[in-house]
Design a protein around this motif. Sequence first.
Motif, PDB file in Angstrom:
ATOM      1  N   GLY A  63       0.964  -1.316   0.016  1.00 56.82           N
ATOM      2  CA  GLY A  63      -0.047   0.208   0.057  1.00 56.82           C
ATOM      3  C   GLY A  63       0.756   1.173   0.018  1.00 56.82           C
ATOM      4  O   GLY A  63       0.376   2.409  -0.404  1.00 56.82           O
ATOM      5  N   SER A  64       1.916   1.293   0.435  1.00 55.02           N
ATOM      6  CA  SER A  64       2.869   2.214   0.673  1.00 55.02           C
ATOM      7  C   SER A  64       3.654   2.409  -0.614  1.00 55.02           C
ATOM      8  O   SER A  64       3.833   3.704  -0.916  1.00 55.02           O
ATOM      9  CB  SER A  64       3.930   2.122   1.653  1.00 55.02           C
ATOM     10  OG  SER A  64       3.214   1.957   2.928  1.00 55.02           O
ATOM     11  N   VAL A  65       4.157   1.629  -1.468  1.00 54.79           N
ATOM     12  CA  VAL A  65       5.048   1.623  -2.589  1.00 54.79           C
ATOM     13  C   VAL A  65       4.471   1.535  -3.903  1.00 54.79           C
ATOM     14  O   VAL A  65       5.029   1.909  -4.945  1.00 54.79           O
ATOM     15  CB  VAL A  65       6.205   0.794  -2.377  1.00 54.79           C
ATOM     16  CG1 VAL A  65       6.931   1.186  -0.829  1.00 54.79           C
ATOM     17  CG2 VAL A  65       6.204  -0.722  -2.247  1.00 54.79           C
ATOM     18  N   CYS A  66       3.567   0.772  -4.050  1.00 52.16           N
ATOM     19  CA  CYS A  66       2.724   0.508  -5.350  1.00 52.16           C
ATOM     20  C   CYS A  66       2.513   1.556  -5.997  1.00 52.16           C
ATOM     21  O   CYS A  66       1.382   2.238  -5.279  1.00 52.16           O
ATOM     22  CB  CYS A  66       1.748  -0.548  -5.363  1.00 52.16           C
ATOM     23  SG  CYS A  66       1.056  -1.228  -6.674  1.00 52.16           S
ATOM     24  N   VAL A  67       2.489   2.069  -7.111  1.00 51.53           N
ATOM     25  CA  VAL A  67       2.173   2.968  -7.875  1.00 51.53           C
ATOM     26  C   VAL A  67       1.396   2.787  -9.153  1.00 51.53           C
ATOM     27  O   VAL A  67       0.639   3.807  -9.589  1.00 51.53           O
ATOM     28  CB  VAL A  67       3.490   3.921  -8.556  1.00 51.53           C
ATOM     29  CG1 VAL A  67       4.513   4.414  -7.434  1.00 51.53           C
ATOM     30  CG2 VAL A  67       4.351   2.890  -9.460  1.00 51.53           C
ATOM     31  N   THR A  68       1.106   1.570  -9.454  1.00 47.85           N
ATOM     32  CA  THR A  68       0.262   1.216 -10.334  1.00 47.85           C
ATOM     33  C   THR A  68      -1.048   0.928  -9.891  1.00 47.85           C
ATOM     34  O   THR A  68      -2.138   1.073 -10.612  1.00 47.85           O
ATOM     35  CB  THR A  68       0.829  -0.044 -11.173  1.00 47.85           C
ATOM     36  OG1 THR A  68       0.765  -1.237 -10.265  1.00 47.85           O
ATOM     37  CG2 THR A  68       2.211  -0.029 -11.673  1.00 47.85           C
ATOM     38  N   GLY A  69      -1.300   0.497  -8.737  1.00 49.27           N
ATOM     39  CA  GLY A  69      -2.613   0.098  -8.194  1.00 49.27           C
ATOM     40  C   GLY A  69      -3.243  -1.141  -8.570  1.00 49.27           C
ATOM     41  O   GLY A  69      -4.418  -1.680  -8.467  1.00 49.27           O
ATOM     42  N   ALA A  70      -2.250  -1.897  -9.465  1.00 46.67           N
ATOM     43  CA  ALA A  70      -2.832  -3.203 -10.015  1.00 46.67           C
ATOM     44  C   ALA A  70      -3.218  -4.268  -9.138  1.00 46.67           C
ATOM     45  O   ALA A  70      -2.577  -4.422  -8.034  1.00 46.67           O
ATOM     46  CB  ALA A  70      -1.754  -3.634 -10.991  1.00 46.67           C
ATOM     47  N   PRO A  71      -3.867  -4.996  -8.995  1.00 47.28           N
ATOM     48  CA  PRO A  71      -4.033  -6.235  -8.011  1.00 47.28           C
ATOM     49  C   PRO A  71      -2.918  -7.044  -7.801  1.00 47.28           C
ATOM     50  O   PRO A  71      -2.991  -7.882  -6.903  1.00 47.28           O
ATOM     51  CB  PRO A  71      -5.345  -6.832  -8.629  1.00 47.28           C
ATOM     52  CG  PRO A  71      -5.601  -6.510 -10.226  1.00 47.28           C
ATOM     53  CD  PRO A  71      -4.703  -5.191 -10.201  1.00 47.28           C
ATOM     54  N   SER A  72      -2.168  -7.338  -8.752  1.00 44.29           N
ATOM     55  CA  SER A  72      -1.154  -8.389  -8.725  1.00 44.29           C
ATOM     56  C   SER A  72       0.303  -7.608  -9.393  1.00 44.29           C
ATOM     57  O   SER A  72       0.329  -6.846 -10.388  1.00 44.29           O
ATOM     58  CB  SER A  72      -1.455  -9.566  -9.757  1.00 44.29           C
ATOM     59  OG  SER A  72      -0.387 -10.498  -9.969  1.00 44.29           O
ATOM     60  N   CYS A  73       1.195  -8.507  -9.028  1.00 42.15           N
ATOM     61  CA  CYS A  73       2.647  -7.941  -9.677  1.00 42.15           C
ATOM     62  C   CYS A  73       2.996  -8.532 -10.968  1.00 42.15           C
ATOM     63  O   CYS A  73       3.844  -8.235 -11.504  1.00 42.15           O
ATOM     64  CB  CYS A  73       3.644  -8.099  -8.553  1.00 42.15           C
ATOM     65  SG  CYS A  73       3.743  -7.240  -6.965  1.00 42.15           S
ATOM     66  N   ASP A  74       2.545  -9.391 -11.390  1.00 45.83           N
ATOM     67  CA  ASP A  74       2.233 -10.432 -12.575  1.00 45.83           C
ATOM     68  C   ASP A  74       2.511  -9.371 -13.681  1.00 45.83           C
ATOM     69  O   ASP A  74       1.336  -8.525 -13.962  1.00 45.83           O
ATOM     70  CB  ASP A  74       1.463 -11.299 -12.714  1.00 45.83           C
ATOM     71  CG  ASP A  74       1.467 -12.654 -11.956  1.00 45.83           C
ATOM     72  OD1 ASP A  74       2.441 -12.501 -10.986  1.00 45.83           O
ATOM     73  OD2 ASP A  74       0.515 -12.956 -11.703  1.00 45.83           O
ATOM     74  N   GLY A  75       3.689  -9.162 -14.434  1.00 44.98           N
ATOM     75  CA  GLY A  75       3.853  -8.586 -15.779  1.00 44.98           C
ATOM     76  C   GLY A  75       4.157  -6.924 -15.369  1.00 44.98           C
ATOM     77  O   GLY A  75       4.211  -6.406 -16.441  1.00 44.98           O
TER      78      GLY A  75
END
Length: 366
Positions: free
Chosen positions: A90-102
């Motif tokens: 929640g602190s570092v993800c800048v895409t907001g995507a539900p998964s890190c895949d791809g």
Amino acid sequence: MIKKVIADLRTIGRGLILRARMWWLGYGVEIVYIRDTECVVEMDILSPMSSLAFPALMRLRFCLRALDTIQLPAYAGSTWRGLLGHGLRGSVCVTGAPSCDGCLLSGTCVYSTLFEIPAGAPANTPHPFLLELDREAPSRLVPGEEYALGITLIGSAITQAPYLIHALIQAGEQGAGASRGRFSLVRVEAEPRLGSDVWTVLHVPGQIPYQAPSVNEPAPPPAPSGADILRLHLLTPLRIKRAGRLVGAREFVVDDLLKALQRRLHALAITHDVDLGHHIAHYPQPEPATVRLSASRLRWFDWTRYSSRQHRQMQFGGLLGELELEGEGLETLWPSLWLGQWTHLGKASAFGLGAYGLMTGVAKSF
């Protein structure tokens, strides 16, 4: 042993220059053949096992204070790992995507590098951190009560400590346990010298800014003198597989332990770009026949956790109790066993599983 090596060198032939290096009583011994007519042996006592080729390790202790009543499960490793992961993402993800895949940022994102296995990497690639849980900590915390959460960072993950501090603060605001009881971060401490159990304060929110400590490669102490037994006290469930199946208490043998230890240290060395040849040279392994194991005090402990990712209950049981090792190979094995205390063994080390402590003793006379 030295006499045997000298005899072997004499049979090689004259006029050769040969260097042989080995470990003897915890010290490096270099033997050199340099003359035409005789074998000359130089015993160059290299540095003892004080500077080993292995990733740096930093043990952190997060002192937390309950703001509400917090009910934790019997084994809270999964709970704390989940809180850290959610807080960090929640602190570092800048895409907001539900998964890190791809995700294009997966190679540099702090969350991905700590919690995800890189694309194309083997499934058993170790995570660069692990949890250390206090076995005596209560599972129910009342407001004002403190709780110590240990986290060990490995290699390059050490520089990401501030992100974990922020993630834990965020997690405290969201709450822990089934009741979502809130907690605050009181302070962060570090152990400057691995295994010393002497801790210094690195950060106090609002009072002491975070200061990165100096971190060195692990430095195992000399093997204990006069002790011919090593006891491994399994602090958290140990999960070791043989031929694809978990090893139980009755079938556990010394080879299971030695292979698991070597696999763990080897995998961490590869993952963190340690010079593998140098690494292996500093961690010689004894022949299994030179080490005897007693596993009479082992028992199986069942632990069930709920996986929010897989939406199902998962069994994470493992071995608890004590192992006793004795034999001529213990001194050779000592540096690896000492280091394994801080890297853990077996499966699910990132949840805090596979932790053990070393004790020494004197063999019984029969």
